[in-house]
Design a protein around this motif. Sequence first.
Motif, short mmCIF file in Angstrom:
data_model
loop_
_atom_site.label_atom_id
_atom_site.label_comp_id
_atom_site.label_asym_id
_atom_site.label_seq_id
_atom_site.Cartn_x
_atom_site.Cartn_y
_atom_site.Cartn_z
N ASP A 157 -59.96 -27.00 -1.71
CA ASP A 157 -60.13 -25.69 -1.07
C ASP A 157 -58.83 -24.89 -1.00
O ASP A 157 -58.48 -24.31 0.04
CB ASP A 157 -60.71 -25.84 0.34
N ASN A 158 -58.09 -24.89 -2.10
CA ASN A 158 -56.95 -24.00 -2.26
C ASN A 158 -57.25 -23.03 -3.40
O ASN A 158 -58.00 -23.37 -4.33
CB ASN A 158 -55.67 -24.79 -2.57
N PRO A 159 -56.69 -21.82 -3.38
CA PRO A 159 -56.99 -20.82 -4.42
C PRO A 159 -56.15 -21.04 -5.68
O PRO A 159 -55.28 -20.24 -6.03
CB PRO A 159 -56.64 -19.49 -3.74
N TRP A 160 -56.40 -22.12 -6.40
CA TRP A 160 -55.58 -22.48 -7.55
C TRP A 160 -55.70 -21.46 -8.67
O TRP A 160 -56.79 -21.02 -9.02
CB TRP A 160 -56.00 -23.86 -8.08
N VAL A 161 -54.55 -21.08 -9.23
CA VAL A 161 -54.50 -20.17 -10.37
C VAL A 161 -54.40 -21.03 -11.63
O VAL A 161 -53.37 -21.65 -11.90
CB VAL A 161 -53.29 -19.22 -10.28
N CYS A 162 -55.48 -21.06 -12.41
CA CYS A 162 -55.56 -21.94 -13.57
C CYS A 162 -55.04 -21.22 -14.81
O CYS A 162 -55.79 -20.87 -15.73
CB CYS A 162 -56.99 -22.42 -13.77
N SER A 163 -53.73 -20.99 -14.82
CA SER A 163 -53.04 -20.43 -15.98
C SER A 163 -52.06 -21.49 -16.48
O SER A 163 -52.12 -22.65 -16.07
CB SER A 163 -52.31 -19.15 -15.59
N SER A 206 -56.95 -27.81 -23.69
CA SER A 206 -57.06 -26.57 -22.92
C SER A 206 -55.71 -25.91 -22.73
O SER A 206 -55.62 -24.69 -22.54
CB SER A 206 -57.70 -26.84 -21.55
N PHE A 207 -54.64 -26.71 -22.77
CA PHE A 207 -53.30 -26.19 -22.54
C PHE A 207 -52.47 -26.15 -23.82
O PHE A 207 -51.26 -26.01 -23.76
CB PHE A 207 -52.58 -27.06 -21.50
N ARG A 208 -53.15 -26.24 -24.98
CA ARG A 208 -52.41 -26.25 -26.24
C ARG A 208 -51.62 -24.97 -26.44
O ARG A 208 -50.48 -24.97 -26.88
CB ARG A 208 -53.38 -26.47 -27.41
N ARG A 209 -52.23 -23.85 -26.09
CA ARG A 209 -51.56 -22.56 -26.25
C ARG A 209 -50.31 -22.49 -25.37
O ARG A 209 -49.29 -21.96 -25.76
CB ARG A 209 -52.51 -21.42 -25.91
N CYS A 210 -50.42 -23.05 -24.17
CA CYS A 210 -49.27 -23.05 -23.26
C CYS A 210 -48.13 -23.87 -23.83
O CYS A 210 -46.96 -23.48 -23.73
CB CYS A 210 -49.67 -23.61 -21.90
N GLN A 211 -48.45 -25.01 -24.41
CA GLN A 211 -47.41 -25.87 -24.96
C GLN A 211 -46.77 -25.26 -26.20
O GLN A 211 -45.58 -25.45 -26.44
CB GLN A 211 -48.01 -27.24 -25.31
N GLU A 212 -47.53 -24.50 -26.98
CA GLU A 212 -46.99 -23.89 -28.18
C GLU A 212 -46.08 -22.71 -27.86
O GLU A 212 -45.11 -22.46 -28.55
CB GLU A 212 -48.13 -23.41 -29.09
N THR A 213 -46.40 -21.98 -26.80
CA THR A 213 -45.64 -20.77 -26.49
C THR A 213 -44.60 -20.99 -25.42
O THR A 213 -43.80 -20.11 -25.15
CB THR A 213 -46.59 -19.66 -26.01
N SER A 214 -44.59 -22.16 -24.79
CA SER A 214 -43.62 -22.39 -23.73
C SER A 214 -42.22 -22.52 -24.32
O SER A 214 -42.02 -23.07 -25.40
CB SER A 214 -43.98 -23.66 -22.95
#
Length: 261
Positions: A157-163, A206-214
């Motif tokens: 019950d926290n407002p997690w930002v899934c980015s 699901s996080f492949r794009r994040c790992q490629e652009t980080s």
Amino acid sequence: MGCWRVPGPVLALLLLLWPPPSPACPAACRCSPGEVDCSERGLREVPWSLWANTSTLRLGYNFITVLGPRSFPLLPGLRLLSLVHNRLELIHSRALLGLGALQELDLSHNHLTVLTPETFLPLTSLATLNLGSNRLEELEPSVLDALPQLQALFLQDNPWVCSCGILPLWRWLSHNREKVREKSLLLCRVPEQLNKYPIMAFGGESFRRCQETSLSPQHYVAFFIIGPFSFIASIFFCTFLGSLVVFYHSLRRESQCWRRP
């Protein structure tokens, strides 16, 4: 009839052996051996006059908004601390000093948005931490790594930002599934298309794009160095090119002057 007097050395010895008076139970609280219950008393701060041998302290359902430096007296035997249903917005990095024996901490149903690792460093014995029903959008794994004895964690019950910013927390949760309670209640709030989607249901792809652009810190250092250097180099190049053009036009004028009769 003479008065009987106690010799000075004997009196001093009696004073040393006499147990010091323990602090009285705070007026707003209910006390029993080892337990202090200050729930629902309209408190805005932690009472200071607490028994040193207190093992359980309940401060729920009050109006405490901030835990400042050393908010608690020295309580070497405190095992359980409940601050449920307050209005906590900030916990100072030195607020929990002196609570090294604490095993269970309930901070649920508050207004916490940010937590730092320094806050929990004194809690070397903490086994259960409840951060449910706060306003956490992200949580750095270093906050949880500061608790070497952690066995049960509540984050529901926290407002997690899934980015991409939640990727470090997702990795920690994936490697510590046995510590996470109420897994099905860890739901995304943002973005809208992922509202109420379980965080634990994500896969690595699901996080492949994040790992490629980080970008790593080395990339940022390179950009910081190359950026100003490129700017200065472009100024020198333009100045040099402009000088060549001016010099060329000067030579043309001189040659035309020599050709005139």
